[in-house]
Every structure is written in C-alpha cells, then in structure tokens.
Design an enzyme around this catalytic site. Structure first.
Site, PDB file in Angstrom:
ATOM      1  N   LEU A   1       0.866  -1.179   0.000  1.00 62.61           N
ATOM      2  CA  LEU A   1       0.000   0.000   0.000  1.00 62.61           C
ATOM      3  C   LEU A   1       0.901   1.227   0.000  1.00 62.61           C
ATOM      4  O   LEU A   1       1.842   1.317   0.791  1.00 62.61           O
ATOM      5  CB  LEU A   1      -0.883   0.036   1.248  1.00 62.61           C
ATOM      6  CG  LEU A   1      -2.244  -0.665   1.215  1.00 62.61           C
ATOM      7  CD1 LEU A   1      -2.918  -0.520   2.575  1.00 62.61           C
ATOM      8  CD2 LEU A   1      -3.138  -0.123   0.124  1.00 62.61           C
ATOM      9  N   ASP A   2       0.628   2.190  -0.877  1.00 64.76           N
ATOM     10  CA  ASP A   2       1.414   3.413  -0.918  1.00 64.76           C
ATOM     11  C   ASP A   2       1.299   4.163   0.408  1.00 64.76           C
ATOM     12  O   ASP A   2       0.294   4.021   1.127  1.00 64.76           O
ATOM     13  CB  ASP A   2       0.921   4.328  -2.041  1.00 64.76           C
ATOM     14  CG  ASP A   2       1.195   3.764  -3.422  1.00 64.76           C
ATOM     15  OD1 ASP A   2       2.107   2.937  -3.549  1.00 64.76           O
ATOM     16  OD2 ASP A   2       0.493   4.158  -4.377  1.00 64.76           O
ATOM     17  N   PRO A   3       2.291   5.001   0.741  1.00 65.08           N
ATOM     18  CA  PRO A   3       2.192   5.816   1.960  1.00 65.08           C
ATOM     19  C   PRO A   3       0.926   6.671   1.991  1.00 65.08           C
ATOM     20  O   PRO A   3       0.351   6.895   3.058  1.00 65.08           O
ATOM     21  CB  PRO A   3       3.450   6.692   1.889  1.00 65.08           C
ATOM     22  CG  PRO A   3       4.442   5.829   1.158  1.00 65.08           C
ATOM     23  CD  PRO A   3       3.627   5.121   0.106  1.00 65.08           C
TER      24      PRO A   3
END
Length: 213
Positions: A34-36
């Site tokens: 999951l992206d930041p």
C-alpha cells in the site's frame, strides 16, 4: 496473521517493521504493498504464516478511491506535481457510463511511481531521478465498480479487482476516457479475500495493547 489498518504516511514495510519490533518477531512479511498515501487493510504474517502469505497476495482486493477530475499529476495521485489542468464537463451519468468501460479484463500499464522492480530497483527510484522506464501493459480484472458519490469534479468509487491492479492508473485512465484529466486523492483498501478492514487493528491501539501487557 495480524490484520493491520495501515495509517497514512507509512509505507507497507515501515508498518511491518514497526509491528515486527513491537512483537520482537524474527520472521515477518506483508501481503501486498500500500502506498504511503493509502490507508487500510494490510495483513501481516509472522512465523510459519509467512509460508502462506502468497495466498493473500494473490487474492482479490477492494478499495474505496476518491478521484479528482480536471487535474493530472506526475505521480497520478495528490503527492505529485500538477502536469495539466482542464475544464470539467462531466455529469454523474457520464462518470457512471465510463465506469462500465473498465469492467472485466482490461490492459493496464503500471505507473512509474510504483514499487514494481526493474533490474533490482523500484520504478519510483528511476522516476525520482527523471528516468522513464518502458513498462509492459498487463491484464488485470476489474470485478466491480460502484459510484458512491459524485459532486462537481470529485467522485468516490468502490473498486473490486484482481491482484496487480493499480488504482492510480485506473484513476488516470478514467480522466483520459472523459477528456478531463484526473488523479487519485484518497485511497483506502477495505478487503483482501475474506478479510475485512473492519476487523483490523490500528497501529496506535496495537502499540498500547502491547505496552499494557
């Protein structure tokens, strides 16, 4: 397996290392990046459970995404620099019709700002250095898209999809299909296989429960 509700600002690996340290675990892994910028369900596997992590990595996933029309960015999301702005002349019906175009098996090109590897380096490392790497389009499956809300130039959708789907790319493709441009502003993963974010634990609450013991 620990179901974590990943907070914004953490990479998947940062969240994993935080929980691994709290548990003093020797062996651990996460089940899908999951992206930041994104929040939501991130199952973490410990010990023998790491042997089965790929089953979750390969499972279908569900996301709730907010898309801003009229603006395209370098990264395809709100963290990037603005590339172009355009007028938005899109109705709710137009957006719903566009959703239908992306159902089923579609061809999708991974974004440059992604963790996908090229010669041992993540694509985002090349992108930050100003280097464009040719990416092969690949087939992914969009099992369902529901338009939760639509107001002027902002749409909120729920997407059920196969592994390997980039919601940022989907958001970009929506804008391209409607000749308006678009980018992703909010992303939350709510489900992986049979696991739901409603059963996940917040990092802070988990830390407090460990300290209490």
């Amino acid at each position: 397996i620990l179901l974590l509700d990943k907070p914004i600002g953490f990479s998947s690996n940062q969240a994993l290392q935080k929980i691994k340290w709290l548990l003093k675990a020797a062996k651990a892994g996460h089940t899908g990046t999951l992206d930041p910028l994104a929040t939501g369900l991130l199952p973490l596997c410990f010990g023998e459970a790491t042997k089965f992590a790929h089953y979750l990595t390969d499972a279908d996933k569900t996301y709730v995404a907010t898309i801003k029309l009229g603006i395209t960015t370098t990264t395809g999301d709100a963290e990037g620099e603005v590339l172009a702005r355009s007028a938005v002349n899109v109705s709710r019906a137009d957006f719903e019709n566009t959703c239908q175009l992306f159902l089923g098996e579609i061809s999708q090109t991974p974004p440059m700002y992604s963790a996908l590897k090229h010669e041992g380096k993540a694509l985002y490392e090349y992108a930050r250095a100003g280097v464009e790497i040719e990416r092969k389009a690949r087939l992914v499956t969009i099992r369902g898209i529901a338009l939760d809300s639509f107001l002027a130039d902002v749409a909120v959708i729920t997407v059920s999809c196969s592994k390997g789907t980039y919601i940022r790319s989907l958001a970009y493709d929506f804008g391209k299909a409607m000749n308006s441009g678009s980018h992703l502003t909010v992303l939350r993963r709510t489900k992986i296989g049979d696991y739901n974010v409603e059963n996940a634990m917040d990092v802070t609450l988990f830390e407090e429960s460990i300290e209490a013991k």
